[in-house]
Scaffold this motif. Structure first.
Motif, mmCIF file in Angstrom:
data_model
loop_
_atom_site.group_PDB
_atom_site.id
_atom_site.type_symbol
_atom_site.label_atom_id
_atom_site.label_comp_id
_atom_site.label_asym_id
_atom_site.label_seq_id
_atom_site.Cartn_x
_atom_site.Cartn_y
_atom_site.Cartn_z
ATOM 1 N N LYS A 34 0.839 -1.203 0.000
ATOM 2 C CA LYS A 34 0.000 0.000 0.000
ATOM 3 C C LYS A 34 0.877 1.257 0.000
ATOM 4 C CE LYS A 34 -3.339 2.510 2.872
ATOM 5 N NZ LYS A 34 -4.675 2.594 2.281
ATOM 6 N N GLU A 38 0.753 3.736 -3.141
ATOM 7 C CA GLU A 38 0.129 5.037 -2.958
ATOM 8 C C GLU A 38 1.156 6.148 -2.770
ATOM 9 O OE1 GLU A 38 -3.139 4.949 -0.137
ATOM 10 O OE2 GLU A 38 -3.805 3.015 -0.935
ATOM 11 N N GLU A 92 -5.067 4.078 8.962
ATOM 12 C CA GLU A 92 -5.323 3.329 7.730
ATOM 13 C C GLU A 92 -4.453 2.080 7.642
ATOM 14 O OE1 GLU A 92 -5.216 5.067 3.702
ATOM 15 O OE2 GLU A 92 -6.466 6.660 4.528
ATOM 16 N N ASN A 95 -5.607 -0.484 10.236
ATOM 17 C CA ASN A 95 -6.852 -1.145 9.809
ATOM 18 C C ASN A 95 -6.581 -2.152 8.701
ATOM 19 O OD1 ASN A 95 -8.370 0.274 11.587
ATOM 20 N ND2 ASN A 95 -9.184 1.722 10.096
ATOM 21 N N LEU A 96 -5.793 -1.725 7.712
ATOM 22 C CA LEU A 96 -5.514 -2.615 6.586
ATOM 23 C C LEU A 96 -4.796 -3.869 7.086
ATOM 24 C CD1 LEU A 96 -5.596 -3.008 3.493
ATOM 25 C CD2 LEU A 96 -3.300 -2.061 3.415
ATOM 26 N N TYR A 97 -3.793 -3.646 7.938
ATOM 27 C CA TYR A 97 -3.034 -4.780 8.466
ATOM 28 C C TYR A 97 -3.980 -5.788 9.110
ATOM 29 C CZ TYR A 97 -0.005 -7.534 11.497
ATOM 30 O OH TYR A 97 0.620 -8.574 12.118
ATOM 31 N N GLU A 99 -7.340 -6.143 8.968
ATOM 32 C CA GLU A 99 -8.383 -6.757 8.150
ATOM 33 C C GLU A 99 -7.799 -7.834 7.240
ATOM 34 O OE1 GLU A 99 -11.413 -6.557 8.774
ATOM 35 O OE2 GLU A 99 -11.213 -4.908 10.211
ATOM 36 N N ILE A 100 -6.607 -7.574 6.694
ATOM 37 C CA ILE A 100 -5.960 -8.608 5.876
ATOM 38 C C ILE A 100 -5.592 -9.793 6.767
ATOM 39 C CG2 ILE A 100 -3.975 -9.138 4.418
ATOM 40 C CD1 ILE A 100 -5.320 -7.080 2.937
ATOM 41 N N TYR A 102 -7.032 -10.836 9.487
ATOM 42 C CA TYR A 102 -8.218 -11.661 9.787
ATOM 43 C C TYR A 102 -8.627 -12.503 8.592
ATOM 44 C CZ TYR A 102 -8.765 -8.394 13.704
ATOM 45 O OH TYR A 102 -8.564 -7.629 14.814
ATOM 46 N N ASN A 103 -8.527 -11.897 7.402
ATOM 47 C CA ASN A 103 -8.928 -12.635 6.205
ATOM 48 C C ASN A 103 -8.039 -13.843 5.952
ATOM 49 O OD1 ASN A 103 -11.000 -10.948 5.657
ATOM 50 N ND2 ASN A 103 -9.951 -9.800 4.042
ATOM 51 N N ILE B 589 -14.060 -9.860 0.073
ATOM 52 C CA ILE B 589 -13.247 -8.735 -0.390
ATOM 53 C C ILE B 589 -13.950 -8.069 -1.572
ATOM 54 C CG2 ILE B 589 -11.037 -8.118 -1.443
ATOM 55 C CD1 ILE B 589 -9.898 -10.650 -0.012
ATOM 56 N N GLY B 614 -10.260 -2.113 6.271
ATOM 57 C CA GLY B 614 -8.984 -1.848 5.624
ATOM 58 C C GLY B 614 -9.210 -1.642 4.132
ATOM 59 N N PHE B 615 -8.367 -0.834 3.520
ATOM 60 C CA PHE B 615 -8.533 -0.634 2.079
ATOM 61 C C PHE B 615 -7.217 -0.205 1.449
ATOM 62 C CE2 PHE B 615 -9.654 3.129 4.422
ATOM 63 C CZ PHE B 615 -8.825 4.069 3.853
ATOM 64 N N TYR B 628 -11.261 -4.479 2.581
ATOM 65 C CA TYR B 628 -11.149 -5.717 3.372
ATOM 66 C C TYR B 628 -11.904 -5.531 4.674
ATOM 67 C CZ TYR B 628 -7.134 -6.214 0.276
ATOM 68 O OH TYR B 628 -6.318 -6.275 -0.819
ATOM 69 N N GLY B 629 -12.550 -6.585 5.092
ATOM 70 C CA GLY B 629 -13.146 -6.564 6.425
ATOM 71 C C GLY B 629 -14.621 -6.238 6.417
#
Lengths: 237, 682
Positions: A34, A38, A92, A95-97, A99-100, A102-103, B589, B614-615, B628-629
């Motif tokens: 990311k 970005e 950000e 959160n990204l860390y 959520e990924i 958990y997935n 996702i 997350g994005f 995500y999430g």
């Protein structure tokens, strides 16, 4: 060694129920991607800063749950990159860390079945883990194990990481456990098995993929597949 | 004038309350010291007579004794004056004071409610309303009591704004019961509630309540002979509104009804209305009425709050025009307005000494009339034609959704319908335009994905006619029976949701779409969902579904995938790594590729502020954002409201937003649709 039916079976969480290493690496990779996509910050630089910060934070916050706090890592990395203002970006990245992370989580084979077996036999299940309580609860939820776990004690709530005796004592109190009434399952001899042996005189199981991991006084069994534990437990049926 | 406003603005920045107080004192003292013996003095006599008898009607003898008296107001007007008049009886205070006390309270309440409604600075509101010369002169100097129905008119609008329809109906009924001419606003209210599809479901409720209250509040009056006499004696109510006309050859044309119905027709033709448009319309309508007929000065008061609500929506530049109009009204009242005719000696002798104007009165009045008409035309252009809402709904908005079978096209359109509202959406499904019914043998050699198996020409014609405003019979496909049928008399609404396998394949149909969405989904998820849907909802066998999926592969690449490049928005839903284990559909996702991704940055900010999801964003050949999430329903609503500033004009009040991946898809497609709609403003 002759095994008695335990009153409770205690687990470590990370790298015991699921592969922390895998999830963590993947999530961290995404975070670094990311930043690269970005803002053009190269992965190598990110990695370098991460390692430095990892060392530094662990040194300052020795043995506390905060020493594992990814948010602090990201914040400090952004500071090192002179990335300011960074309030939003730190959130950000965090959160990204997560959520990924958990997935990417899924339990090791047979974990679910093993926990079901335990439940059926009226044995309590406790989790003793290092890190922030909220995140650990969320992990249990994402693994789909929320109905199996009776108690979870984190290092955050007792103020100090394992191998301190504090989280173990709290768990004993919660489950009204006496000595020699429990099994302890974990991936670390130092953090999980040794204190469990010393404090609760538990039967200890080391979860390790290396069959010839050294056994010592603190390790009773070494296993790499939960089917092994299921077979051990089935004897009490 | 605006400079003056701005200067004053700075000069009394912090002394609002003091100014309000001083103006109040001036108002009341004007009323007490300068009022009598002005034309409306007899109102007080009349009210005193009724209230002293603890009645709601004046007794017959009084009328016979004073045949020149009239009180052209309804029951509620008398009731509202009761408290202060009773107090004046008890404490032996002058009835003048009770009369003006009541008016002052109504004035103050209107001021306070307006303060709640409009988004202008306090100082501006004080200047425009509390220090308004029209209200000051008409109410406190001339003694007209129209501020009372005006208060209820403002209340009606206020409750309408906050969606309290019961209270709104009650308020308008009281207003009408105070002054019958207020009835003129009711058709506009009904048109607004009907034409604003987001609140249309409240129309019946509102109509029933207002009908009920109107009957109850006006009932006693209609059966009281004296009241009817009183009412018909009023020199400016009935005659000027409904009877007065222009001599036209040997006929007399009634100006007011002609213009009123003409304006109502114009309002109806605007189509979809939002609250701002409703306010603008009401203002222009009342203004026109006042200008067209020589109504009592009391009527001018009605326009003041509407003027404030109207002007609050405009920039300073536009306000010049509006200010000009107000000045014109003011001059009209002071010099040549109805009161001039009504009691000309009063103005000319006692106050302004404009006697010399008397001989030119017709010329002056005609000039004013002409200027007024021009200004009304300009205001209509400004308030209606240039209103963003009017602009964006000049034609229906067509949302085209294409994508493979089982990717969730219907789920997407359904989700959009749930937030846009059923009343605003016309559905057209490409499924209905398959050439053959399901049981035909041809399907063994050909798949539905082949454009030749679909009547795309017919679909195009239907869509074209629909947008054009014709009633059409669209075809629909029943997935259970495999048969086609017609849905008759479908009419176009603000949104047309057009979904199908081939919506974007040909230029002709594609170009009709205001936004082109291509739905996609990972193969594994699609199989899962398709098997689930086709076996459970559509009654196929699992093996058949699997065979069908296999058979379609070639056609998918040939006919469906090719459409991807034509879309404005690609939505791709993928499973997480642990999907097969956890089967958690809420954590899927979502990946979007947008051709117009300007909102990505703001969305990132809002998401971080409100949610924990997350994005990642990627700008380049493809502008991609990945989510995500899990996102909760309440968070989706919060994000939607923050992302779209005119949220309430597009989405239903009780829009049903979803959570999880569904919620994200709903959110993103709504934002994209919103973005395209707003482009119509230019």
């Amino acid at each position: 060694m002759i095994l008695n039916k335990p009153k409770a079976i205690l687990f470590d969480l990370d790298n015991t129920f699921y592969s922390y290493t895998k999830s963590h690496n993947f999530a961290l990779k995404k975070v670094s991607l990311k930043l690269k996509n970005e803002f053009g910050i190269s992965e190598a630089i990110f990695k370098k800063h991460y390692q430095i910060e990892n060392k530094k934070i662990k040194q300052i916050l020795k043995n506390t749950s905060s020493s594992h706090n990814k948010f602090l890592y990201f914040k400090n990395i952004l500071e090192r990159l002179n990335f300011t203002p960074y309030v939003r970006m730190a959130i950000e990245l965090n959160n990204l860390y997560w959520e990924i992370f958990y997935n990417e989580m899924y339990p090791f084979p047979s974990v679910n079945e093993f926990l079901n077996d335990i439940k059926k036999m009226d044995i309590s299940i406790g989790v003793i883990t290092n890190y922030d309580t909220t995140y650990q609860f969320k992990k249990i939820l994402c693994l789909g194990l929320e109905n199996e776990i009776d108690y979870l004690v984190s290092s955050e709530e007792v103020g100090i990481d394992k191998p301190s005796e504090k989280p173990f004592l709290k768990m004993m109190k919660l489950l009204s456990l006496k000595k020699s009434e429990s099994w302890m399952i974990g991936d670390s001899v130092n953090h999980d098995l040794e204190p469990a042996k010393k404090i609760m005189n538990s039967v200890t199981f080391l979860f390790s993929n290396h069959e010839n991991s050294k056994r010592n006084n603190y390790v009773d069994f070494v296993f790499s597949d939960y089917a092994f534990l299921r077979s051990k437990l089935s004897k009490f049926n | 004038m605006l400079n003056l406003i701005n200067n004053l603005n700075t000069s009394f920045k912090s002394n609002y309350n003091l100014i309000i107080f001083i103006v109040s004192l001036i108002k009341l003292s004007t009323a007490v010291f300068f009022f009598s013996p002005l034309p409306e003095q007899h109102y007080i006599l009349y009210l005193q007579k009724i209230i002293n008898n603890y009645s709601i009607f004046v007794d017959h003898d009084f009328i016979i004794e004073n045949p020149e008296l009239h009180f052209p107001y309804g029951l509620m007007m008398i009731i509202i004056f009761y408290p202060f008049f009773i107090l004046s009886n008890i404490f032996q205070i002058s009835p003048d004071l009770s009369y003006f006390g009541t008016l002052f309270c109504a004035d103050l309440l209107t001021f306070l409610i307006l303060g709640k409604m409009v988004n202008i600075t306090k100082s501006k509101l004080i200047l425009l309303f509390w220090m308004n010369p029209i209200i000051f002169i008409v109410t406190y100097y001339l003694g007209f009591n129209d501020i009372i129905p005006t208060l209820f008119l403002v209340l009606t609008i206020y409750y309408l704004q906050i969606h309290k329809y019961f209270r709104s109906a009650l308020a308008i009924s009281i207003a009408v019961s105070c002054k019958f001419s207020m009835f003129l606003i009711i058709p506009v209210l009904i048109i607004y509630l009907y034409q604003n599809k987001l609140v249309r479901h409240n129309l019946t409720q509102f109509s029933i309540y207002s009908f009920f209250f109107l009957i109850i509040l006006n009932f006693p009056q209609f059966f009281n002979e004296i009241s009817i006499q009183m009412f018909s004696k009023n020199p400016n109510a009935l005659e000027s509104i409904f009877v007065k006309g222009i001599e036209f050859g040997s006929h007399t044309l009634l100006v007011m009804p002609i213009f009123y119905s003409f304006i109502l027709m114009l309002i109806w033709n605007i189509g979809r209305l939002n609250f701002t448009l409703f306010l603008n319309i009401s203002f222009i309508l009342f203004l026109t009425i006042i200008f067209l007929i020589n109504s009592s000065p009391g009527w001018y008061i009605w326009v003041v709050p509407l003027f404030i609500l109207f002007s609050a929506n405009f920039s300073i530049k536009d306000n010049y025009l509006i200010s000009l109009f107000v000045i014109l009204i003011f001059i009209e009242i002071m010099l040549i307005g109805p009161l001039g005719f009504y009691n000309i000696s009063f103005y000319s002798v006692n106050l302004f000494k404009f006697n010399f104007l008397k001989q030119y009165i017709n010329i002056i009045h005609s000039v004013f009339f002409a200027v007024g008409i021009i200004l009304i035309y300009r205001l209509w252009k400004l308030g209606i034609n240039e209103n963003y809402y009017f602009k964006i709904w000049r034609k229906p908005f067509l949302i085209g959704v294409s994508g493979n079978s089982g990717v969730g096209k219907t789920t997407l359109t359904k989700n959009l319908e749930e937030v846009l509202g059923q009343n605003s959406v016309t559905n057209v499904k490409g499924d209905g335009y398959h050439v053959w019914d399901r049981n035909r043998l041809i399907w063994q050699t050909m798949t539905h994905l082949n454009p030749r198996a679909n009547q795309l020409d017919e679909l195009y014609e239907d869509v074209r006619n629909l947008i054009f405003g014709k009633k059409i019979n669209i075809k629909a496909y029943d997935h259970k029976s495999g048969k086609k049928h017609y849905i008759n008399n479908v009419i176009v609404k603000n949104f047309v949701l057009l979904e199908g396998l081939h919506i974007l394949i040909f230029k002709k149909l594609r170009e009709k779409c205001d936004i082109k969405i291509f739905m996609d989904i990972s193969e594994k998820l699609r199989r899962d969902l398709k098997i689930d849907r086709d076996t459970k909802q559509r009654g196929y066998k699992k093996l058949d579904v699997l065979n069908k999926i296999k058979k379609r592969k070639v056609d998918e690449i040939k006919y469906i995938e090719t459409q991807r490049k034509f879309s404005d928005l690609v939505i791709n839903v993928k499973e997480t790594k642990n999907y097969s284990y956890v089967k958690n559909k809420e954590r899927l996702i979502v990946e979007i590729i947008s051709k117009d991704p300007t909102y990505f940055i703001k969305l990132s900010e809002v998401l971080t502020k409100i949610t924990n999801i997350g994005f990642e964003t990627n700008f380049g050949i493809e502008n991609k954002m990945t989510f995500y999430g899990h996102i909760s329903k309440t968070d989706v609503i919060k994000v939607a409201k923050e992302m779209m500033s005119n949220y309430h004009d597009i989405f239903m009040k009780n829009a049903r937003w979803s959570c999880g991946a569904k919620g994200i898809v709903q959110l993103i497609s709504s934002i994209e649709v919103y973005q395209q709609i707003m482009k119509r403003m230019n």
